[in-house]
Design a protein around this motif. Structure first.
Motif, short mmCIF file in Angstrom:
data_model
loop_
_atom_site.label_atom_id
_atom_site.label_comp_id
_atom_site.label_asym_id
_atom_site.label_seq_id
_atom_site.Cartn_x
_atom_site.Cartn_y
_atom_site.Cartn_z
N MET A 1 -11.34 13.64 26.80
CA MET A 1 -12.37 13.86 25.80
C MET A 1 -13.76 13.66 26.38
O MET A 1 -14.70 14.37 26.06
CB MET A 1 -12.15 12.92 24.62
N ALA A 2 -13.91 12.66 27.25
CA ALA A 2 -15.21 12.42 27.86
C ALA A 2 -15.69 13.64 28.63
O ALA A 2 -16.87 13.99 28.62
CB ALA A 2 -15.15 11.22 28.79
N LEU A 3 -14.75 14.33 29.29
CA LEU A 3 -15.11 15.54 30.03
C LEU A 3 -15.65 16.59 29.10
O LEU A 3 -16.68 17.22 29.35
CB LEU A 3 -13.89 16.09 30.77
N LEU A 4 -14.99 16.79 27.96
CA LEU A 4 -15.40 17.82 27.03
C LEU A 4 -16.76 17.52 26.44
O LEU A 4 -17.55 18.43 26.18
CB LEU A 4 -14.35 17.96 25.91
N LEU A 5 -17.06 16.25 26.19
CA LEU A 5 -18.34 15.89 25.62
C LEU A 5 -19.46 16.04 26.63
O LEU A 5 -20.59 16.38 26.29
CB LEU A 5 -18.29 14.44 25.11
N ARG A 179 -9.98 24.28 28.40
CA ARG A 179 -9.72 25.59 29.00
C ARG A 179 -8.95 25.40 30.30
O ARG A 179 -9.36 24.65 31.19
CB ARG A 179 -11.04 26.32 29.31
N SER A 180 -7.83 26.10 30.41
CA SER A 180 -7.01 26.12 31.62
C SER A 180 -6.05 27.28 31.49
O SER A 180 -6.00 27.95 30.44
CB SER A 180 -6.25 24.80 31.79
N LEU A 181 -5.26 27.53 32.51
CA LEU A 181 -4.25 28.57 32.41
C LEU A 181 -3.28 28.28 31.28
O LEU A 181 -2.77 29.18 30.63
CB LEU A 181 -3.50 28.71 33.73
N GLY A 182 -3.03 27.00 31.02
CA GLY A 182 -2.09 26.63 29.98
C GLY A 182 -2.60 26.81 28.57
O GLY A 182 -1.82 26.74 27.61
N GLY A 253 -10.12 22.38 34.49
CA GLY A 253 -9.84 23.81 34.48
C GLY A 253 -9.82 24.36 35.89
O GLY A 253 -9.01 25.24 36.21
N ALA A 254 -10.70 23.85 36.74
CA ALA A 254 -10.69 24.29 38.14
C ALA A 254 -9.38 23.94 38.81
O ALA A 254 -8.87 24.70 39.65
CB ALA A 254 -11.86 23.66 38.89
N ASP A 255 -8.82 22.79 38.46
CA ASP A 255 -7.53 22.39 39.04
C ASP A 255 -6.43 23.38 38.69
O ASP A 255 -5.53 23.65 39.49
CB ASP A 255 -7.15 20.98 38.59
N SER A 256 -6.51 23.95 37.49
CA SER A 256 -5.54 24.94 37.05
C SER A 256 -5.61 26.20 37.90
O SER A 256 -4.58 26.75 38.33
CB SER A 256 -5.80 25.27 35.58
N LEU A 257 -6.84 26.65 38.18
CA LEU A 257 -7.01 27.84 39.02
C LEU A 257 -6.50 27.59 40.43
O LEU A 257 -5.78 28.41 41.01
CB LEU A 257 -8.49 28.22 39.09
N ASP A 329 -20.23 33.25 36.91
CA ASP A 329 -20.18 32.16 35.93
C ASP A 329 -19.49 32.62 34.64
O ASP A 329 -18.87 31.82 33.94
CB ASP A 329 -21.59 31.70 35.57
N TYR A 330 -19.64 33.90 34.31
CA TYR A 330 -19.04 34.44 33.09
C TYR A 330 -17.52 34.41 33.15
O TYR A 330 -16.86 34.43 32.12
CB TYR A 330 -19.46 35.90 32.89
N GLN A 331 -16.97 34.42 34.34
CA GLN A 331 -15.54 34.70 34.48
C GLN A 331 -14.70 33.54 35.01
O GLN A 331 -13.59 33.32 34.52
CB GLN A 331 -15.35 35.90 35.41
N VAL A 332 -15.21 32.79 35.97
CA VAL A 332 -14.33 31.95 36.78
C VAL A 332 -13.60 30.89 35.97
O VAL A 332 -12.42 30.62 36.22
CB VAL A 332 -15.11 31.34 37.97
N LEU A 333 -14.24 30.28 34.98
CA LEU A 333 -13.57 29.25 34.17
C LEU A 333 -13.44 29.67 32.71
O LEU A 333 -13.30 28.81 31.84
CB LEU A 333 -14.33 27.92 34.26
N SER A 334 -13.45 30.96 32.45
CA SER A 334 -13.42 31.41 31.05
C SER A 334 -12.03 31.37 30.44
O SER A 334 -11.87 31.14 29.24
CB SER A 334 -13.98 32.83 30.94
N PHE A 335 -10.99 31.63 31.22
CA PHE A 335 -9.60 31.57 30.76
C PHE A 335 -9.40 32.36 29.46
O PHE A 335 -8.85 31.85 28.47
CB PHE A 335 -9.15 30.12 30.59
N GLY A 336 -9.85 33.60 29.47
CA GLY A 336 -9.70 34.48 28.34
C GLY A 336 -8.92 35.72 28.73
O GLY A 336 -8.06 35.67 29.62
#
Length: 360
Positions: A1-5, A179-182, A253-257, A329-336
């Protein structure tokens, strides 16, 4: 949660330039077909920087005519019961640009009436911007668009602006912020439920699951089969104009990639949860062969030469080899909806750099 905030604070003002959509190198080009690609024999030894580009930044919707089933009644991620009676004028706003892209992928792109700073796919190019100073919600600008639905998460602020919209009678659906692959599929489910297009949501989720699975299978075939030969990868977040430099680790999220690329996530290996400030000691401990960055972050420090002047970077194997992979920046961690193409582009950058943007 701290990360998200904390992430909104880190990413404030990180919009990639003035254009609301990727162009030039960020938009990508025709890649050499994988059938004609010979992966690097030793990806840890490759020298020189690479920009990972998707072959197309366009999002293909699952249908050209979605059929919302309304009213849509749901309980959002915060436990708030919401009734959506109209999806004629939709805003989908978040730090990553994932939500608007997902709305578009569901076949509801023509209902979008505005965008956040991070929404960068070509179909959103002409939408008015409703965030200020990077990622700050402007309640007045939003209300001026007369939205009938706002889909958002907790990555944008101030939260009082969201509450103001809800108090004004705009239905607000808050979805998950991680946000992650999961989370690619679950995000589709949440957005589809808010729009009343659950059937289209299932179609989009199934398509994305298949696309990502195919890319992961391809990466498994081209990546070294032993951990000792796999590249040691570090995601470095930088905003030179603000003096902000962070290493992204577990849960970012970077760890997921990096895991999907079959690389060794050295930040997670070093016990970094979320993110930690860049320092020479951490870089020396991590010993990355390859440093991954956002394209605007790399530009903000003066390109590769500037990145090499950051604490400890030049002393790493990645620094000695100038081995930096950057991506929009638009793409790398977007997970969409572009997730499979992001994986494809990064796999090429890591394992077959000469295949990016080549003629087929």
């Amino acid at each position: 949660m701290a990360l998200l905030l904390a992430l909104p604070l880190l990413l404030t003002g990180c919009g990639p330039g003035t254009s609301p959509h990727a162009t030039g190198a960020e938009a990508g080009g025709r890649h050499v077909p994988w059938s004609r690609v010979t992966p690097l024999s030793d990806p840890r030894a490759y020298q020189g920087p690479t920009t990972a580009t998707v072959d197309s930044a366009d999002i293909t919707p699952v249908t050209r005519k979605a059929n919302p089933v309304l009213p849509a009644r749901l309980t959002d991620t915060q436990g708030t019961e919401v009734t959506v009676r109209s999806t004629d004028r939709v805003l989908a706003l978040d730090l990553y640009g994932s939500l608007a892209a997902t709305v578009y992928g569901l076949g509801m792109g023509d209902r979008l009436v505005g965008r956040d700073q991070s929404t960068g796919f070509p179909g959103a190019a002409k939408l008015p911007l409703v965030t200020q100073g990077g990622h700050r919600l402007n309640a007045e600008a939003i209300l001026a668009l007369h939205p009938t639905l706002l889909i958002t998460d907790t990555t944008l602020g101030p939260w009082d602006a969201v509450l103001q919209l809800r108090d004004s009678g705009v239905p607000v659906v808050v979805v998950g912020a991680r946000r992650s692959l999961g989370t690619v599929g679950t995000l589709v489910d949440e957005v589809a439920a808010a729009l009343g297009v659950r059937a289209e949501g299932k179609r989009l989720r199934d398509r994305l699951d298949k696309e990502v699975a195919a890319e992961r299978a391809r990466i498994d075939r081209i990546a070294p089969d032993t951990a000792a030969r796999r590249p040691r990868v570090l995601f470095l977040y930088a905003r030179g104009q603000a003096g902000v430099y962070y290493l992204f680790g577990k849960g970012s999220g970077a760890d997921s990639l990096i895991g999907a690329l079959r690389g060794v996530d050295v930040a997670s290996e070093a016990g970094i949860n979320g993110f930690t400030p860049l320092n020479a000691e951490a870089m020396a401990k991590a010993r990355p062969d390859l440093i991954m960055m956002m394209s605007e972050g790399l530009r903000s420090v003066g390109g590769v030469d500037g990145a090499l002047r950051l604490p400890g970077v030049a002393q790493t194997p990645a620094g000695r080899h100038r081995r930096i992979v950057d991506m929009s920046d638009y793409q790398v961690l977007s997970f969409g909806p572009l997730t499979a193409r992001v994986l494809d582009a990064l796999a090429r950058a890591v394992y077959a750099p000469d295949s990016l943007g080549g003629a087929s």
